[in-house]
Scaffold this active site. Structure first.
Site, PDB file in Angstrom:
ATOM      1  N   LYS A 107      36.073 -13.993   4.570  1.00 57.21           N
ATOM      2  CA  LYS A 107      35.746 -12.782   5.814  1.00 57.21           C
ATOM      3  C   LYS A 107      35.596 -12.747   6.965  1.00 57.21           C
ATOM      4  O   LYS A 107      35.768 -14.257   7.253  1.00 57.21           O
ATOM      5  CB  LYS A 107      34.073 -12.913   5.334  1.00 57.21           C
ATOM      6  CG  LYS A 107      33.280 -13.653   5.504  1.00 57.21           C
ATOM      7  CD  LYS A 107      33.038 -14.143   6.877  1.00 57.21           C
ATOM      8  CE  LYS A 107      31.918 -15.088   7.036  1.00 57.21           C
ATOM      9  NZ  LYS A 107      31.560 -15.807   8.874  1.00 57.21           N
ATOM     10  N   ASP A 125      25.522 -16.160   3.081  1.00 59.25           N
ATOM     11  CA  ASP A 125      27.487 -15.336   2.543  1.00 59.25           C
ATOM     12  C   ASP A 125      27.077 -15.140   1.407  1.00 59.25           C
ATOM     13  O   ASP A 125      28.398 -14.274   0.987  1.00 59.25           O
ATOM     14  CB  ASP A 125      28.432 -16.025   3.648  1.00 59.25           C
ATOM     15  CG  ASP A 125      27.823 -15.906   5.146  1.00 59.25           C
ATOM     16  OD1 ASP A 125      27.521 -14.951   5.586  1.00 59.25           O
ATOM     17  OD2 ASP A 125      28.409 -17.551   5.995  1.00 59.25           O
TER      18      ASP A 125
END
Ligand code: C5P
Length: 293
Positions: free
Chosen positions: A17, A143
């Site tokens: 990401k 996350d």
């Protein structure tokens, strides 16, 4: 995340990401920071394979010898958390091929953990409700839940409250990973909580409208100055992106708690052009990556 059946069981491509925006809203009593972040998944993938193990053992191997293979690894933690939650006694043999650099702010370990939840839920036929899978993800790391949603989302709380946002088209980036690992804990310890946090609205709006000019102008990461104080060598990476290849790009930023930096390009050709220029500077590994709708 790309999940597909293979002869042994299940294979998952677990993406990295990038944070296009990260603001700290405050420090929490539990020691974490309340944040607001816009994250996108990109096509730099770790590869995991999962095979059922009738003995009930969970075994894990990885082609990167620097990574832990016990419960310190988020993959093993995710497998154990899922199995305990389901109250099942199935085992699995898990293999991980790393491509996402560690300690880079790209959340490779978290993505591997999310891949493990999804793959073992399928392999063990648990049918865990999506909301429960997200809760388990949040308990493993801040996350992890993002990767159950993606490819673009606003993340709040510790990062575990995820709200998907639509993408109007592909986004192309040049990614520069310097040979410097940064500890997330250390970077958060050095961060200054702002008196007036920057609002996330403009970057979300720019993503919704499409195009890269407004999006590039609204890239922001509150953790970046803290990382650059901890590792002053990172300022060369920042300057290379903003000054040396700036004209090929619409904006640049450090991802998460670093040490990877990225530049947002108007199209694939501009990203490749920037990558060629960056490669000559010898600051680290350079790649072109894409976030697809
Ligand atoms: O949740 P995760 O294990 O990924 O977080 C790693 C560390 O990063 C935490 O121990 C904490 O020091 C810091 N952190 C934080 N606030 C967040 C996320 C992470 O302070 N929202």
């Amino acid at each position: 995340m790309i999940v597909r059946p293979v002869a042994e069981g299940v294979e998952v491509l677990a993406p990295a990401k990038l944070n296009l925006f990260l603001e700290i809203l405050g420090k929490r009593p539990d020691g974490y920071h309340e944040l607001e972040s816009l994250m996108v998944a990109v096509d730099l993938y770790d590869t995991l394979t999962f095979a059922d193990d009738a003995t009930g053992a969970i075994t894990f191997r990885c082609d990167d010898p620097s990574l832990p293979t016990g419960r310190d690894n988020l993959v093993v933690k995710a497998a154990e958390v899922l199995r305990a939650d389901a109250g099942c006694d199935r085992g699995a043999s898990i293999a991980l091929r790393k491509a996402i650099p560690a300690q880079a702010g790209l959340a490779g370990g978290s993505s591997d953990a999310a891949a493990t939840l999804v793959a073992l839920d399928r392999l063990w036929d648990l049918k865990t409700p999506p909301g429960r899978l997200s809760e388990l993800a949040g308990s493993i790391g801040s996350d992890v839940a993002f990767f159950l949603n993606g490819p673009a989302a606003v993340c709040r709380g510790r990062g575990e409250r995820v709200e998907g946002v639509p993408l109007t088209g592909a986004l192309h980036f040049v990614l520069l990973c310097p040979p410097i690992g940064l500890s997330t804990v250390a970077v958060y310890r050095h961060v200054t909580v702002p008196e007036r946090p920057r609002p996330i609205g403009p970057v979300v709006q720019a993503l919704a409208v499409g195009g890269t000019e407004a999006l590039g102008a609204s890239l922001f990461n509150r953790l970046q100055p803290a990382a650059e104080v901890l590792e002053p060598a990172l300022s060369r990476v920042r300057d290379a992106l903003s000054e040396r290849v700036g004209p090929s790009l619409d904006g640049s930023l450090m991802s998460g708690s670093g040490s990877a930096y990225f530049g947002l390009a108007r199209d694939r050709t501009a990203a490749e052009d920037a990558a060629r220029q960056l490669d000559t500077l010898g600051l680290g590994r350079v790649r072109v990556v894409t976030c697809g709708p």
